[in-house]
Design an enzyme around this catalytic site. Structure first.
Site, PDB file in Angstrom:
ATOM      1  N   GLY A  70      -4.157   2.544  10.176  1.00  0.00           N
ATOM      2  CA  GLY A  70      -3.075   1.971  10.988  1.00  0.00           C
ATOM      3  C   GLY A  70      -3.247   2.147  12.483  1.00  0.00           C
ATOM      4  N   GLY A 103       3.158   1.395   8.977  1.00  0.00           N
ATOM      5  CA  GLY A 103       4.395   1.164   9.732  1.00  0.00           C
ATOM      6  C   GLY A 103       4.179   0.047  10.739  1.00  0.00           C
ATOM      7  CG  ASP A 148      -4.616   1.303   1.136  1.00  0.00           C
ATOM      8  OD1 ASP A 148      -4.540   0.186   1.684  1.00  0.00           O
ATOM      9  OD2 ASP A 148      -4.417   2.371   1.751  1.00  0.00           O
ATOM     10  CB  ILE A 167      -5.773   6.647  13.659  1.00  0.00           C
ATOM     11  CG1 ILE A 167      -4.592   7.443  13.101  1.00  0.00           C
ATOM     12  CG2 ILE A 167      -6.837   7.585  14.211  1.00  0.00           C
ATOM     13  CD1 ILE A 167      -4.967   8.357  11.934  1.00  0.00           C
ATOM     14  CB  ALA A 216      -5.321  -8.468  28.714  1.00  0.00           C
ATOM     15  CD  GLU A 269      -9.235   0.832  15.926  1.00  0.00           C
ATOM     16  OE1 GLU A 269     -10.150   0.814  16.745  1.00  0.00           O
ATOM     17  OE2 GLU A 269      -9.204   1.617  14.953  1.00  0.00           O
ATOM     18  CE  LYS A 316      -5.804   1.799   4.656  1.00  0.00           C
ATOM     19  NZ  LYS A 316      -4.591   2.558   4.325  1.00  0.00           N
ATOM     20  N   GLY A 348       8.725   2.104   2.753  1.00  0.00           N
ATOM     21  CA  GLY A 348       8.015   0.949   3.302  1.00  0.00           C
ATOM     22  C   GLY A 348       6.549   1.198   3.601  1.00  0.00           C
ATOM     23  CB  VAL A 388       1.784 -19.519   9.690  1.00  0.00           C
ATOM     24  CG1 VAL A 388       1.684 -19.913   8.228  1.00  0.00           C
ATOM     25  CG2 VAL A 388       1.515 -20.732  10.567  1.00  0.00           C
TER      26      VAL A 388
HETATM   27  N1  HSE Z   1      -0.187   1.456   1.843  1.00  0.00           N
HETATM   28  C1  HSE Z   1      -0.893   1.965   2.955  1.00  0.00           C
HETATM   29  C2  HSE Z   1      -0.587   3.465   3.040  1.00  0.00           C
HETATM   30  C3  HSE Z   1      -0.476   1.260   4.215  1.00  0.00           C
HETATM   31  O1  HSE Z   1       0.217   3.973   2.255  1.00  0.00           O
HETATM   32  O2  HSE Z   1      -1.175   4.139   3.864  1.00  0.00           O
HETATM   33  C4  HSE Z   1      -1.496   1.190   5.275  1.00  0.00           C
HETATM   34  O3  HSE Z   1      -2.688   0.630   4.904  1.00  0.00           O
END
Ligand code: HSE
Length: 422
Positions: free
Chosen positions: A127, A295, A194, A129, A31, A122, A198, A180, A41
């Site tokens: 995630g 993740g 979701d 990528i 950087a 990004e 994107k 998770g 927070v």
């Molecule tokens: N819930 C999303 C997934 C997490 O399963 O890909 C990332 O946006």
């Protein structure tokens, strides 16, 4: 030194703080300045977190702190983060967010408010990528012909287990949540929302098109059953939840739904929780991006890349990639009814003379040509499951045909329709 405040210190937030500490020297060198997280927070101050930064439960401790340069928003939701990001920008702070729902609704408002203040996002799509950077920078010479993305790891994990291990839909969702990857409300995953958020972000960069989730076709994976999996296996398909953007002349097709896709297509090979995005450009041809779409550390990798880029270059390019509107083509969103596809239908019917003929007759009446027809015996010997694949037709014709077939006395349940992506 550049000071960072993190709003939302959950899995990703903790990873951001810890990686910035662990890779401090390397990141500082890249950087050109030292970067330090000075505050976090959280909504519940009593919950134990694995970070060494001071925590507060008041967002203004970050937003009104003049020494903080960059606000990282990782709280999720739409309305609350929208207010917070607006305040951060009006206080002159750069923003980095992983919040795809916020951007699905407010990306153009935020671009307008931000002007020259950098906003990085990004981490909001796929995630770890770097797909935003690929579209905004690496492929910026291209007309984007198509984007096909597996961008929800939860659905991809579930569908892979259903295909490879014969696990039933009902038994696999909990497992995906326990790992998770799922959203706080998993209907966002399995319902396709979701992935749609994107897709809308990518479509803005590719085409400059401003669409909201309610404008596009979104279907989830909730109705995929064992018969569909068996059909896919028999005919060499995979079943994937695909987010698709296609440019057809001056119309942009945007849709998210399960597809049957031939196993020899590259995107069909992306299994488990991984994400993959295929982007076709008119100069470059097909490019494929593969990696973890969720993740803590993987998502933090993208968040920190944005922080480094902001420190290094400021707003190196406009938020959504267009310095001025691209009006020569007047691109518009293709109405859902005009979308063209091949279709697979699953029908539970009476096993009686003339039933198949009456269904075939309705399809013919709507000008839909049948490619494959299979009859499977049912547990109840008076019933049969009919599986049918069609040649390409417009969405409006298949919807009308399904409605008419469902009204037949001999058809006993709602028809399951899956689009076939060729
Ligand atoms: N819930 C999303 C997934 C997490 O399963 O890909 C990332 O946006």
């Amino acid at each position: 030194m550049i000071k960072v405040g993190i709003i939302g210190v959950g899995t990703v937030g903790q990873s951001v703080a810890n990686i910035l500490e662990k890779n401090k020297a390397l990141i500082g060198a890249r950087a050109g300045k030292e970067i330090s997280v000075v505050k976090g927070v959280v909504s519940n101050i009593n919950k134990k977190r694995d970070v060494s930064i001071p925590l507060s439960d008041n967002v203004d401790d970050i937003l009104d702190d003049d020494s903080i340069d960059i606000v990282v928003e990782l709280m999720g939701g739409v309305d609350e983060p929208y207010k917070i990001v607006q305040k951060a920008l009006s206080n002159g702070k750069a923003v980095v967010t992983a919040n795809k729902a916020l951007l699905a609704y407010h990306r153009y408002d935020l671009q307008k408010i931000a002007q020259d203040i950098p906003i990085g996002y990004e981490a909001s799509v796929a995630g770890g990528i770097p797909i935003i950077n690929a579209l905004k920078v690496g492929l910026s010479a291209n007309q984007i012909t198509a984007i096909k993305g597996i961008m929800n790891g939860t659905c991809n994990y579930m569908l892979t287990k259903m295909m490879q291990e014969g696990v039933r839909y009902e038994d696999i969702l909990q497992e995906a949540q326990d790992l998770g990857y799922a959203e706080a409300d998993p209907t966002f995953d399995v319902g396709g929302f979701d992935a749609a958020h994107k897709l809308l972000i990518l479509a803005s960069i590719a085409y400059g098109i401003d669409a909201k989730p309610e404008d596009i076709l979104i279907e989830g994976i909730e109705n995929i059953g064992q018969d569909d999996i068996a059909f896919a296996k028999e005919f060499n398909y995979s079943i994937k939840l695909l987010a698709i953007a296609k440019k057809i002349n001056t119309k942009i097709e945007l849709r998210v739904h399960p597809v049957l896709i031939r196993n020899d297509q590259m995107i069909a090979k992306i299994d488990g929780v991984m994400n993959g995005v295929s982007v076709i450009g008119d100069c470059v041809g097909e490019t494929l991006y593969y990696g973890p779409g969720a993740g803590g550390d993987a998502t933090a990798s993208a968040v920190i890349a944005d922080i480094i880029e902001i420190v290094r270059a400021g707003q190196s390019s406009p938020m959504l990639g267009f310095k001025r509107p691209f009006q020569s083509e007047n691109l518009i969103l293709m109405p859902k009814e005009e979308i063209e596809s091949e279709y697979y239908l699953r029908m539970l019917v009476d096993d009686a003379p003339g039933v198949l003929a009456s269904i075939a007759q309705i399809l013919g009446k709507h000008n839909i040509s049948i490619e494959t027809f299979l009859q499977r015996p049912s547990d109840n010997n008076k019933k049969a499951t009919l599986l049918c694949a069609t040649h390409e037709c417009q969405e409006k014709y298949i919807i009308a045909a399904i409605k008419e077939i469902e009204s037949l006395q001999s058809v006993n349940a709602k028809i399951v329709m899956i689009r076939i992506e060729s």
